[in-house]
Motif scaffolding. Structure first.
Motif, PDB file in Angstrom:
ATOM      1  N   GLY A 110      57.020 -10.881 -25.996  1.00  0.00           N
ATOM      2  CA  GLY A 110      55.929 -11.013 -25.033  1.00  0.00           C
ATOM      3  C   GLY A 110      54.567 -10.993 -25.689  1.00  0.00           C
TER       4      GLY A 110
ATOM      5  N   ASP B 249      51.622 -13.962 -26.059  1.00  0.00           N
ATOM      6  CA  ASP B 249      50.211 -13.707 -25.791  1.00  0.00           C
ATOM      7  C   ASP B 249      49.353 -14.178 -26.958  1.00  0.00           C
TER       8      ASP B 249
ATOM      9  N   VAL C 237      45.425 -18.749 -19.758  1.00  0.00           N
ATOM     10  CA  VAL C 237      46.586 -17.900 -20.039  1.00  0.00           C
ATOM     11  C   VAL C 237      46.224 -16.844 -21.081  1.00  0.00           C
TER      12      VAL C 237
ATOM     13  N   ALA D 272      46.447 -12.981 -20.679  1.00  0.00           N
ATOM     14  CA  ALA D 272      47.274 -12.237 -21.624  1.00  0.00           C
ATOM     15  C   ALA D 272      46.538 -11.021 -22.172  1.00  0.00           C
TER      16      ALA D 272
ATOM     17  N   TRP E 250      46.638  -8.504 -19.403  1.00  0.00           N
ATOM     18  CA  TRP E 250      47.992  -8.020 -19.180  1.00  0.00           C
ATOM     19  C   TRP E 250      48.425  -7.069 -20.289  1.00  0.00           C
ATOM     20  N   VAL E 251      48.261  -7.508 -21.534  1.00  0.00           N
ATOM     21  CA  VAL E 251      48.683  -6.665 -22.654  1.00  0.00           C
ATOM     22  C   VAL E 251      47.818  -5.411 -22.733  1.00  0.00           C
TER      23      VAL E 251
ATOM     24  N   ALA F 290      53.452  -7.358 -14.545  1.00  0.00           N
ATOM     25  CA  ALA F 290      52.423  -8.034 -15.331  1.00  0.00           C
ATOM     26  C   ALA F 290      51.105  -8.104 -14.559  1.00  0.00           C
TER      27      ALA F 290
END
Length: 314
Positions: free
Chosen positions: A39, A43, A232, A236, A239-240, A285
């Motif tokens: 994942g 990213d 994206v 990312a 999200w991360v 997420a």
């Protein structure tokens, strides 16, 4: 792209095990770390093209090579020794350090969102005149390597957790292999993505109507793909970054935020039927990204207020 990167990591893990039969633990650690870090790898691959756009075609591959070398330096020279030392002497410090990195990622992502919705731009972009192209390129490369440092730290931490019970030598070899394989996979994919329009232009000049049509489709479609990848990449980061914060709080004895996110994940999985697993993953997420966005926006406001205060003081 996700499946390709995961397959690449799995293939290299198999090769590593075969080439080092006396170090079976290393091969097993690389295989586990590669799959668990997939994942973060995706990213990384989504974030990086944003640093290469806006440049002339002849500068794209040299810039990617510079970032790739910086990424290897991050993993093998900076993070590998630090990871080994921390795991040996200060294992409790790994989580707070990762949370600092997660906060930085959240800040970067939130700042991009603020700029996207009309906020003030910080630093030059090619939407405005660039006074010094070389300095602009250097700034972009430095920014990419800084962001890579945080993502690489997360990858190395995941890898370290998989081989933490092994000997120091096994840990070192496994972490080095993970760093090299993932760097090659990520930046190979990035190079292919950013040069796809040039490949399309080459195909458009070839014989055959089908080949030419496919080439023209690549040329016309790649700007849209890069735009999507930039979005994206921003998601990312959030999200991360948010995920690191949630996990870190849980590790430090503050489990409530992570439990709320996991409860949302499990609820979506339960009501999602055949798509429950996918919806559950997406739910977690989204929850992580919201945490990252809120935290990042708060940090961005504080950073900008401090910057303005310093400007007034001067």
């Amino acid at each position: 792209m996700a499946s390709g990167l995961v397959a690449l990591l799995d293939d290299v893990a198999v090769i590593a095990r075969a080439a080092a039969a006396s170090l079976d633990d290393v091969g097993l650690g690389v295989a586990k770390a590669g799959s668990k870090a997939a994942g973060v790898v995706i990213d990384d691959a989504a974030v990086t093209p944003g640093y290469v756009t806006d440049f002339t075609p002849e500068r794209e591959l040299p810039i990617i090579w510079k970032i790739a070398k910086g990424s290897l330096f991050n993993k093998l020279v900076i993070l590998l020794p630090i990871a080994l030392l921390l795991s040996a002497f200060l294992p409790w410090l790994i989580t707070p350090i990762l949370m600092i990195g997660g906060a930085y990622l959240a800040f970067e992502g939130a700042e991009k969102v603020i700029e996207k919705f009309g906020g003030e731009h910080h630093g030059e972009t090619l939407e405005e005149p660039v006074q010094d192209v070389a300095a602009f390129e250097k700034s972009r490369v430095s920014g990419a390597i800084r962001t890579d440092l945080i993502l690489s730290a997360e990858i190395m931490a995941i890898a370290l957790s998989e081989v933490a019970d092994n000997s120091l030598v096994t840990r070192a070899v496994a972490l080095a292999l993970v760093g090299i394989v993932i760097t090659a996979g990520v930046y190979g994919a990035v190079a292919l993505i950013v040069k796809m329009d040039d490949i399309g232009l080459h195909l458009a000049k070839k014989q055959g109507a089908g080949t030419q049509a496919f080439g023209r489709m690549l040329v016309s479609g790649m700007p849209k793909v890069l735009t999507v990848l930039a979005s994206v990449g921003t998601l990312a980061m959030l999200w991360v970054g948010g995920g690191i914060i949630l996990h870190g709080l849980e590790e430090l004895g503050v489990p409530a935020p992570a439990h709320v996110a996991h409860d949302f994940q499990h609820w979506l999985a339960a009501v999602g039927g055949p798509l429950g697993a996918v919806l559950g993953w997406l739910g977690y997420a989204v929850a992580s990204a919201l945490v990252g966005l809120v935290l990042g926006a708060v940090i961005a406001v504080i950073v900008h207020l401090i910057a303005k205060a310093r400007g007034k003081a001067h």
